[in-house]
Structures are given as C-alpha cells and as structure tokens.
Design an enzyme around this catalytic site. Structure first.
Site, PDB file in Angstrom:
ATOM      1  N   HIS A 249      33.139  24.965 -14.034  1.00  6.75           N
ATOM      2  CA  HIS A 249      33.510  26.105 -13.189  1.00  6.75           C
ATOM      3  C   HIS A 249      32.547  26.128 -12.016  1.00  6.75           C
ATOM      4  O   HIS A 249      31.338  25.970 -12.192  1.00  6.75           O
ATOM      5  CB  HIS A 249      33.411  27.394 -14.013  1.00  6.75           C
ATOM      6  CG  HIS A 249      34.045  28.569 -13.364  1.00  6.75           C
ATOM      7  ND1 HIS A 249      33.548  29.149 -12.227  1.00  6.75           N
ATOM      8  CD2 HIS A 249      35.148  29.292 -13.697  1.00  6.75           C
ATOM      9  CE1 HIS A 249      34.319  30.182 -11.886  1.00  6.75           C
ATOM     10  NE2 HIS A 249      35.294  30.278 -12.754  1.00  6.75           N
ATOM     11  N   ARG A 269      36.071  35.456  -5.616  1.00 12.23           N
ATOM     12  CA  ARG A 269      36.692  34.759  -4.483  1.00 12.23           C
ATOM     13  C   ARG A 269      38.125  35.238  -4.270  1.00 12.23           C
ATOM     14  O   ARG A 269      38.579  35.400  -3.145  1.00 12.23           O
ATOM     15  CB  ARG A 269      36.650  33.240  -4.706  1.00 12.23           C
ATOM     16  CG  ARG A 269      35.268  32.666  -4.436  1.00 12.23           C
ATOM     17  CD  ARG A 269      35.135  31.225  -4.881  1.00 12.23           C
ATOM     18  NE  ARG A 269      35.066  31.112  -6.333  1.00 12.23           N
ATOM     19  CZ  ARG A 269      35.741  30.232  -7.055  1.00 12.23           C
ATOM     20  NH1 ARG A 269      36.559  29.382  -6.465  1.00 12.23           N
ATOM     21  NH2 ARG A 269      35.616  30.211  -8.363  1.00 12.23           N
TER      22      ARG A 269
END
Ligand code: FAD
Length: 629
Positions: A249, A269
């Site tokens: 990740h 995000r």
C-alpha cells in the site's frame, strides 16, 4: 494419551473476519451445524480495520456506474491477470451483498437524497465505495456479528441452546487439516489461553484466515496474518496461485518507528489529499504509465476540477491503482526527494477545512494525533509503502469457492485469482461478502451430499506431536522470535517492492536455511498462554508461504501489478497468459505454469480493442474484432 476436546460439525469455518462470518451465516441459514473458529478475539479480525469502504456499483452517486464498469476497473487494476469469472461474479453481486448488510442492521453514510453514499478510490471510475466514515470494517463486522447473535437467539427459542446450530470458538488456532482418502475430514488446533487441544470433525471446511503480511517487517497487518490458511491448504494437497503478487500500500505511516507500516487510508487521497515530495512538487503527474494515460489528468488544475466535475475532467494521478503510487513514492525517496525517515508528504490540511477532515477522516485524525503528535488538519502526514495485502492465495473454483481438495473451500483474502496482479481498494470488503456467501452456500451443499469421514488416530497423534515439538525442545532450541525477525528481514530486503534476480536467488538460499533452523525451534514454559510457542507454530506457515512468494517472484520475468522486477521492467503479454501454481512436494514448494482462463467474448466486448492491445499477445488479438472487441 493427550487429552483432546472433540466436536462434530457439518461446516467448520476457520476465520472470523468478514469472509468467515458471511460464510458461517450462509451455512447456518442452509440448516447446517456450523462452527466459527478464530485465532484472535471474536470481532478482532483484519476486516475490522478496513477504513475506506466496500466497492459496489450501486450507482448512487454517479448513475453511470454499473457492474460492467466495475468489472472493467477490476480487470484493469489486476492488469488482466484476474480470474475473469470471479471478477464478473464480484461486480454483479457486490451491490446485493451491501444491501443485504443493511437488512442485517448496517448503517452506511448517506447521500443528500438518503441513498447509501459512495466515495472515490484509486482505480474506480466512479465514486463506488459504500462507507461509514473511515470505519467501514467496524460496521461490517459489527453487523455480521449481530446477525450471528440473532440466529443464535432463534436457535435458543427452538432448541433451548444458543450454540445449537452456530458456535464461536474464539482465541482458538487451527494447526492442521485432516484429509482422509482425498477428502476433508476435520481439523485440529489449540486454545490459546489454556493450550488445550481441540479437534473438529466435519465434512466441509471453509478457510477464511486472511493474509500473510507478518512475513514482512513493515506491514499494515496485525499479528495473526501469518499465512496459516495458505499453509494449511498446501499441506492438505490444495494449490496456491500467483503468490508473487503482494500489494504494498503506498501510504503507511513512516514515523515514529514504533508505528511504521500502520495504514493511512486511501480515502485521504479519495477525499482530495495530494502527495508531495520534500521539494514541494506534486510528483504523481510524472508517474502516469501509458496504459492509464487516457484516464488521468495531466495538470493539477484539471485534477482539482475533477473533484467537482468528474464527467468533464480526468481523475488526479494520486488515484492511480496502488501499485503505481507505491512505486512512484519508492522512486521519489530513492532519488533523494523523500523525508529523512524515508517517506513523502500527504497533504489534506491545505485541501479541506479542518472540520471536514475531522468529520470525513476521524480515525486518521486520531491516529496521527495520538501516535505521531501530528495534527492532520494543520500539517501533512509522512507516508511510505507498507506490505498490505496478498493477491495470491488458494486456487478455487470461481462459482463454488472450492479448492482442489474435496470439501475444502476458501474465501476472502486467503483465496487467490479474483484480484489478478493488483487489488483495487475497496474490492476486498466486497470480495469477502460475495465469496464468503458463496463458500458458505457450497460448503453446506457439500456437507449435505457427503457423509463425514472418520479421522484416523494416527493423523491425530501426528498433529499432537508436531504441536508439542517446540515445547519438548525447550529453550535450547532455535529462538522463534529471532527466526521471525530474520525472515521479515529477508522478505523485506530481498523479496520486497522492487525485485532482482540475484536477490531473489539469495532469498531462497536464506529461506532454506531458516527452514532447517525452524525444524529445531524450541520454547520454554508450558502450554498455558505461551506466545513463544504460538509463534513457533506460526513460523512453519510463514516459511512455506514465503517460499512460494520468492519462487514465483523469481520465475515471473516481467513486472505486473504487485510484482516489480527491476531486471524485467514492463509487462510481457506472454506472461499474462500464465498463472504460477504452487503445490507442496514433500517439504518443498513445486511451481507449475497453468494457463489463465480465457475471458468469454461478451466480457471481452466490454473493452476497446486499443485497450486490450496493451495487454494481449498478437495471437490473442488476431481473433478479435477491431471495432468492438
Ligand atoms: P480477516 O478479516 O483478517 O479475518 C481472518 C480471520 O482468520 C481472523 O479471525 C483470524 O483470527 C483468523 N485466523 C487466521 N489464522 C487462523 C488459524 N490458524 N486458526 C483460526 N483462525 C485463524 N479492504 C477494503 O476493501 N476496503 C478497505 O477500506 C480496507 N482497509 C483496510 C485497512 C487496513 C488497516 C487493513 C489491514 C486492511 C484493509 N483492507 C481493506 C483489506 C481488508 O480489510 C482485508 O483484506 C479483509 O478484511 C480480509 O478479510 P478476511 O475475512 O479474508 O480476513
């Protein structure tokens, strides 16, 4: 003779995360006497840690969304190595599984018009993640547990016993599966607290044990992710596919060292957060690969407009699939534009008002405040890649979730194929609901159709002997903590995010050496709550699963999704045709190449020819119609 507690069930589900609970509910609804076994406390599975949400094409926020768009996104994210049938079933059935959760009592965040809200995530064309703030996994587990309790209450009314049809065995670790004449007969393990042994006989077993992250030092995974289900399957004669594909990740915490690896959700995000290097550059624009260039914005202005007007602008490159973002961060740090702790900066403070940050990302706000003394409404977060998810896993039939051993089923992160070479965020929670249900359903059918097999005394004795061996060796044996830490170092340094032939060969040498030393692992103390003993037993699982990863990573000479070879950059269409399949031969992992199943024409027709041309071989393309693949 060692004392062993014995139980008899129709279906035993190993693992009490989302996949296990959903499977158990389905088996119980089919009338089967069902056991749920969990190594950790009940309710403390990885699923509870899931933050961002569950992907399902409900079209609540953008009506253009549907299963076909979700299917396309999933195949693209997996770089076309996915088992297409799994991706198809997943995209079609995920919305029903989410709706069903509401009938069990889940309460998702809502849109202004009262529909289940859906948020943006990397690789998903439309807002698609049903969520509850950034605590979606908690709601999912809470709801599934509540459903189990309500079923137990029904059983109490009928049988006068809450556990009559479905019982939870928490803090119970399974160490062996019993196979008789090629078919599942039961399983064996120990209670973590007392160290007492327990045996379950059952004609059908569902593996739902999650992933393998604890073989790596920097990981978002917690202590119970030691690849137990993967190893149990191998030892039972089943196969694992594509174990080279691990998802790093892009955003784990990097500071302070004590919390390194803890996840920073992609929702940061999705909700507008941007990545910057220490020179203040929004660097992701420099890392959009050709295969994705058409779908992603070229300038910060266009990217920022997308949040308000997604139909007329392209998405920000911060929302590329995870493998792309992780590699980009890795390059920035390597080229000297990272922080001293080896991360980059993730900024939400300058993008959303403070009260919005606290409302939309409450866990992140508290996580950084409490663990790093950083106020994310005012300061950027320091982030870097962390080992997060394994795309490879038990090879299963797409429709029934059955592995290559009769009576053995697998669902959730422990199974392989669905996500190809890279999983899209949000696709795990929906995967475990869709395939958890299917595994429970087909395990129940299997139990109906097959009489139970008797577990032989010899196999039980062998299981006891293996479990007791580290205790019998005592403290003079190899220390399990030392071996674990060396294994994590080998995997992180030599089979990490960027891989090279020489290092992979070296890793295999080191793994063989560790495997030999692990045969002599010993621990002091007795069976009553003894974490050293538990780790000693977990080690053999981590070691064979790591061997699968290293061997497959060495063999796959291309870069695709969660497997990056510095010496073979770029995808090779010939390798897209290949699944690498691991099986156990004696004590060693054997690797074979098998063809990836060919997508049905009507599914191929969902893609433009020009897109397929980026992935497929000339021979595959020659059979396609250029005007409508
Ligand atoms: P788990 O939920 O991990 O459950 C595994 C179970 O197996 C546990 O009960 C464990 O105790 C048990 N077990 C293991 N070994 C044994 C054994 N030997 N004997 C008995 N029991 C055993 N995915 C998304 O889709 N969206 C997200 O927003 C998201 N966020 C995430 C955030 C974090 C921090 C992490 C770590 C993961 C996230 N993921 C997310 C991934 C997702 O949470 C997991 O892939 C998913 O929950 C796995 O579910 P599972 O049911 O397969 O396994």
């Amino acid at each position: 003779m060692t004392n062993i507690e014995r139980h008899s069930y129709d279906v035993v589900v190993i693992g009490a995360g989302g996949a296990g609970l959903r499977a158990a509910i389905e088996a119980r609804l089919a009338g089967k006497k069902t056991a749920i076994i969990s190594k950790s406390l009940f309710g403390k599975a990885h699923t509870v840690m899931a933050e961002g949400g569950a992907a399902a094409a409900m079209g609540n926020v953008n009506p253009n969304d549907n299963w076909m768009v979700h299917f396309r996104d999933t195949m693209r994210g997996g770089k076309f190595l996915n088992n297409f049938r799994m991706a198809e079933l997943h995209a079609k059935e995920a919305p029903d599984r989410i709706w069903e959760l509401e009938t069990y009592g889940a309460l998702f965040d809502r849109t202004k018009t009262g529909k289940i809200s859906q948020r943006n995530f990397g690789g998903h064309e439309y807002p698609r993640l049903a969520h509850v703030g950034d605590r979606t996994g908690l709601e999912l587990i809470r709801t599934l547990q509540q459903k189990i309790v309500s079923l137990q209450q029904e059983d109490y009314r009928e049988f006068g016993d809450y556990d009559a049809k479905i019982r939870v065995f928490a803090e119970t670790t399974i160490t062996e599966l019993f196979i008789e004449d090629g078919r599942v007969a039961g399983c064996f393990g120990y209670y973590r607290e007392s160290g007492d042994f327990v045996l379950f006989d059952a004609p059908a077993i569902v593996l739902a044990t999650g992933g393998v992250g604890k073989s790596y030092k920097v990981t978002s995974n917690s202590w119970e992710y030691t690849g137990d289900g993967h190893a149990l399957a191998l030892r039972a004669g089943a196969t694992l596919i594509n174990m080279e594909f691990l998802q790093f990740h892009p955003t784990g915490m990097v500071w302070p060292p004590s919390v390194k690896g803890i996840l920073v959700t992609e929702s940061v995000r999705g909700d507008g957060g941007v990545l910057k290097n220490t020179k203040g550059e929004r660097f992701m624009f420099n890392y959009v690969p050709d295969v994705f260039r058409k779908q992603y914005a070229e300038t910060p202005e266009e990217a920022d407009r997308w949040y308000e007007d997604p139909d007329n602008n392209r998405r920000p490159p911060e929302l590329l699939p995870r493998d792309e973002v992780a590699r980009a961060i890795n390059s920035e740090v390597k080229e000297g534009r990272g922080t001293p702790a080896g991360g980059v900066l993730l900024d939400i403070a300058s993008r959303l008002p403070a009260e919005q940050v606290r409302k939309r990302l409450p866990s992140m706000y508290h996580q950084f405040k409490e663990l790093a003394d950083v106020d994310i409404t005012k300061q950027p977060m320091e982030v870097g890649p962390t080992c997060h998810y394994v795309m490879g896993g038990v090879e299963v039939d797409a429709d029934t979730a059955q592995a290559h051993v009769e009576g053995l089923f697998a669902a959730g992160e422990v199974s392989g194929g669905m996500h190809g070479s890279n999983r899209l965020g949000g696709n795990s929670l929906s995967d475990l609901l869709v395939f958890g249900k299917r595994a429970g359903e087909y395990a129940a059918k299997f139990a109906d159709a097959h009489p139970r097999k008797k577990v032989s005394a010899a196999t039980v004795e062998a299981a006891v002997e293996t479990a007791l061996a580290p205790l019998n060796r005592g403290e003079s044996g190899e220390n399990p903590y030392t071996l674990h830490s060396e294994l994590q170092q080998v995997m992180g340094d030599l089979v990490g995010i960027i891989r090279r032939q020489g290092e992979l060969e070296q890793s295999l040498g080191r793994l063989m050496e560790l495997k030999e030393r692990a045969k002599k692992v010993g621990v002091g103390g007795g069976r009553r709550y003894n974490p050293g003993w538990h780790l000693a037993l977990d080690l053999r699982n981590m070691l064979i699963v790591s061997e699968c990863t290293a061997k497959a990573a060495l063999q796959r000479e291309e870069s695709r999704g969660g497997h990056t070879r510095e010496d073979f950059p770029g995808m090779n269409p010939q390798w897209r045709l290949v699944n690498l399949v691991c099986s156990l031969e004696g004590e060693d992992i054997a690797l074979t190449r098998q063809p990836v199943p060919t997508m049905r024409p009507e599914l191929l027709g969902l893609f433009d020819y020009s897109e397929l041309a980026k992935y497929m071989t000339p021979e595959e393309l020659s059979g396609l119609d250029k005007d409508g693949a």
